[in-house]
Every structure is written in structure tokens, then in C-alpha cells.
Write a protein that holds these residues in place. Structure first.
Motif, PDB file in Angstrom:
ATOM      1  N   PHE A   1       0.653  -1.072  -0.148  1.00  0.00           N
ATOM      2  CA  PHE A   1       0.156  -0.190  -0.146  1.00  0.00           C
ATOM      3  C   PHE A   1       0.714   1.165  -0.189  1.00  0.00           C
ATOM      4  CE2 PHE A   1      -2.754  -3.011   1.718  1.00  0.00           C
ATOM      5  CZ  PHE A   1      -4.063  -2.853   1.155  1.00  0.00           C
ATOM      6  N   GLU A   2       0.415   2.210  -0.812  1.00  0.00           N
ATOM      7  CA  GLU A   2       1.312   3.425  -0.908  1.00  0.00           C
ATOM      8  C   GLU A   2       0.453   4.846  -0.423  1.00  0.00           C
ATOM      9  OE1 GLU A   2       4.099   1.909  -4.676  1.00  0.00           O
ATOM     10  OE2 GLU A   2       2.450   3.373  -4.867  1.00  0.00           O
ATOM     11  N   VAL A   3       1.227   5.274   0.297  1.00  0.00           N
ATOM     12  CA  VAL A   3       0.551   6.776   0.483  1.00  0.00           C
ATOM     13  C   VAL A   3       1.073   7.873  -0.458  1.00  0.00           C
ATOM     14  CG1 VAL A   3       2.209   7.343   2.583  1.00  0.00           C
ATOM     15  CG2 VAL A   3      -0.159   8.726   2.536  1.00  0.00           C
ATOM     16  N   LEU A   4       0.441   8.524  -0.940  1.00  0.00           N
ATOM     17  CA  LEU A   4       0.672   9.744  -2.024  1.00  0.00           C
ATOM     18  C   LEU A   4       0.462  10.989  -1.397  1.00  0.00           C
ATOM     19  CD1 LEU A   4      -0.663   7.779  -5.206  1.00  0.00           C
ATOM     20  CD2 LEU A   4       1.408   7.344  -4.218  1.00  0.00           C
ATOM     21  N   VAL A   5       1.245  11.854  -1.596  1.00  0.00           N
ATOM     22  CA  VAL A   5       1.230  13.108  -1.444  1.00  0.00           C
ATOM     23  C   VAL A   5       1.377  14.002  -2.675  1.00  0.00           C
ATOM     24  CG1 VAL A   5       1.822  15.250   0.003  1.00  0.00           C
ATOM     25  CG2 VAL A   5       1.693  12.937   0.873  1.00  0.00           C
ATOM     26  N   ASP A   6       0.196  14.599  -3.145  1.00  0.00           N
ATOM     27  CA  ASP A   6       0.302  15.469  -4.195  1.00  0.00           C
ATOM     28  C   ASP A   6       0.865  14.642  -5.434  1.00  0.00           C
ATOM     29  OD1 ASP A   6      -0.320  17.951  -3.295  1.00  0.00           O
ATOM     30  OD2 ASP A   6       1.463  18.482  -2.852  1.00  0.00           O
ATOM     31  N   GLY A   7       0.479  13.149  -5.580  1.00  0.00           N
ATOM     32  CA  GLY A   7       0.656  12.252  -6.347  1.00  0.00           C
ATOM     33  C   GLY A   7       1.956  11.458  -6.309  1.00  0.00           C
ATOM     34  N   LYS A   8       2.911  11.928  -5.116  1.00  0.00           N
ATOM     35  CA  LYS A   8       4.062  11.438  -5.246  1.00  0.00           C
ATOM     36  C   LYS A   8       4.218  10.126  -4.087  1.00  0.00           C
ATOM     37  CE  LYS A   8       6.442  15.415  -6.835  1.00  0.00           C
ATOM     38  NZ  LYS A   8       7.114  16.638  -6.539  1.00  0.00           N
ATOM     39  N   VAL A   9       4.787   9.250  -4.096  1.00  0.00           N
ATOM     40  CA  VAL A   9       4.926   8.214  -3.198  1.00  0.00           C
ATOM     41  C   VAL A   9       5.568   8.933  -1.843  1.00  0.00           C
ATOM     42  CG1 VAL A   9       5.955   6.115  -2.536  1.00  0.00           C
ATOM     43  CG2 VAL A   9       4.735   6.261  -4.768  1.00  0.00           C
ATOM     44  N   ALA A  10       4.949   8.909  -0.765  1.00  0.00           N
ATOM     45  CA  ALA A  10       5.666   9.536   0.356  1.00  0.00           C
ATOM     46  C   ALA A  10       6.050   8.472   1.519  1.00  0.00           C
ATOM     47  CB  ALA A  10       4.837  10.517   0.926  1.00  0.00           C
ATOM     48  N   GLY A  11       5.309   7.192   1.142  1.00  0.00           N
ATOM     49  CA  GLY A  11       5.668   5.882   2.039  1.00  0.00           C
ATOM     50  C   GLY A  11       4.812   4.805   1.688  1.00  0.00           C
TER      51      GLY A  11
ATOM     52  N   THR B   1      -2.169   7.441   8.696  1.00  0.00           N
ATOM     53  CA  THR B   1      -3.168   7.504   7.713  1.00  0.00           C
ATOM     54  C   THR B   1      -2.749   6.350   6.794  1.00  0.00           C
ATOM     55  OG1 THR B   1      -3.093   9.775   7.844  1.00  0.00           O
ATOM     56  CG2 THR B   1      -3.774   8.837   5.797  1.00  0.00           C
ATOM     57  N   LEU B   2      -1.694   5.797   6.437  1.00  0.00           N
ATOM     58  CA  LEU B   2      -1.356   4.953   5.567  1.00  0.00           C
ATOM     59  C   LEU B   2      -1.911   3.407   6.242  1.00  0.00           C
ATOM     60  CD1 LEU B   2       0.108   3.243   3.155  1.00  0.00           C
ATOM     61  CD2 LEU B   2       2.220   3.696   4.612  1.00  0.00           C
ATOM     62  N   VAL B   3      -1.592   3.200   7.456  1.00  0.00           N
ATOM     63  CA  VAL B   3      -1.889   1.760   7.769  1.00  0.00           C
ATOM     64  C   VAL B   3      -3.440   1.646   8.301  1.00  0.00           C
ATOM     65  CG1 VAL B   3      -1.566   0.489  10.181  1.00  0.00           C
ATOM     66  CG2 VAL B   3       0.527   1.598   8.940  1.00  0.00           C
TER      67      VAL B   3
END
Length: 97
Positions: A14-24, A54-56
């Protein structure tokens, strides 16, 4: 800044995206009727923003929505579940958690 969590099944995470960029990301392996979380990481430029939580949270909810039992081998996922008992019901019964 828009934050989105997506399941990148090709990468097994699972990926968390910030402004479309992988952040974690939260890496996982699929097993029969289970999802085994193995590692969670937030990239240095994005630390301290609550993105891991948020991701988890979203990863657990998406996993539960598909009926998968959670195996929290990742220490962060395990501690998140301990802090948020509403997710205890997702944990695979054969695993202490």
C-alpha cells in the motif's frame, strides 16, 4: 496537499501519495485469506506529518473490506492495532497481537 492511499498490488504494498508522489508504503505478502504486513516506511522528506498512521489505517480498512485476516509482522502495524482496538477483529487468530 491531497493525500491518497492506494494498493499497488504489483509491488505488494500500500502506498501513501502526497500530491501524487509516493511518500511512504506498507509492504505486504498475500497468503490464503490473509495479508501479512512486513514493513512500513515513510520517506524522510515526509516524516512527521502523520502519514504512517493514515497509511496503516487505510491499509487495514481496505484489507478488512476484502475479508482478509491481518498478520501484523511489521512492528508499526502491530503497535497501530494495539493503539486502535477497533482493528483487533481483523487480526488472524493464529497470531498473537
Amino acid at each position: 496537499m491531497p493525500i491518497e492511499v492506494v494498493d499497488n498490488a504489483m509491488e505488494g504494498r500500500f502506498e501513501v501519495l502526497v500530491d501524487g508522489k509516493v511518500a511512504g508504503f506498507a509492504e505486504y505478502r498475500l497468503a490464503p485469506a490473509k495479508i501479512v504486513f512486513t514493513h512500513t516506511e515513510v520517506l524522510p522528506d515526509f516524516e512527521g506529518q502523520g502519514l504512517a498512521s493514515t497509511l496503516v489505517k487505510q491499509a487495514l480498512e481496505m484489507s478488512g473490506d476484502t475479508g482478509l485476516r491481518v498478520v501484523p509482522l511489521c512492528p508499526y502495524v502491530a503497535s497501530y492495532i494495539k493503539r486502535h482496538p477497533e482493528y483487533q477483529g481483523l487480526v488472524d487468530g493464529s497470531v498473537g497481537g
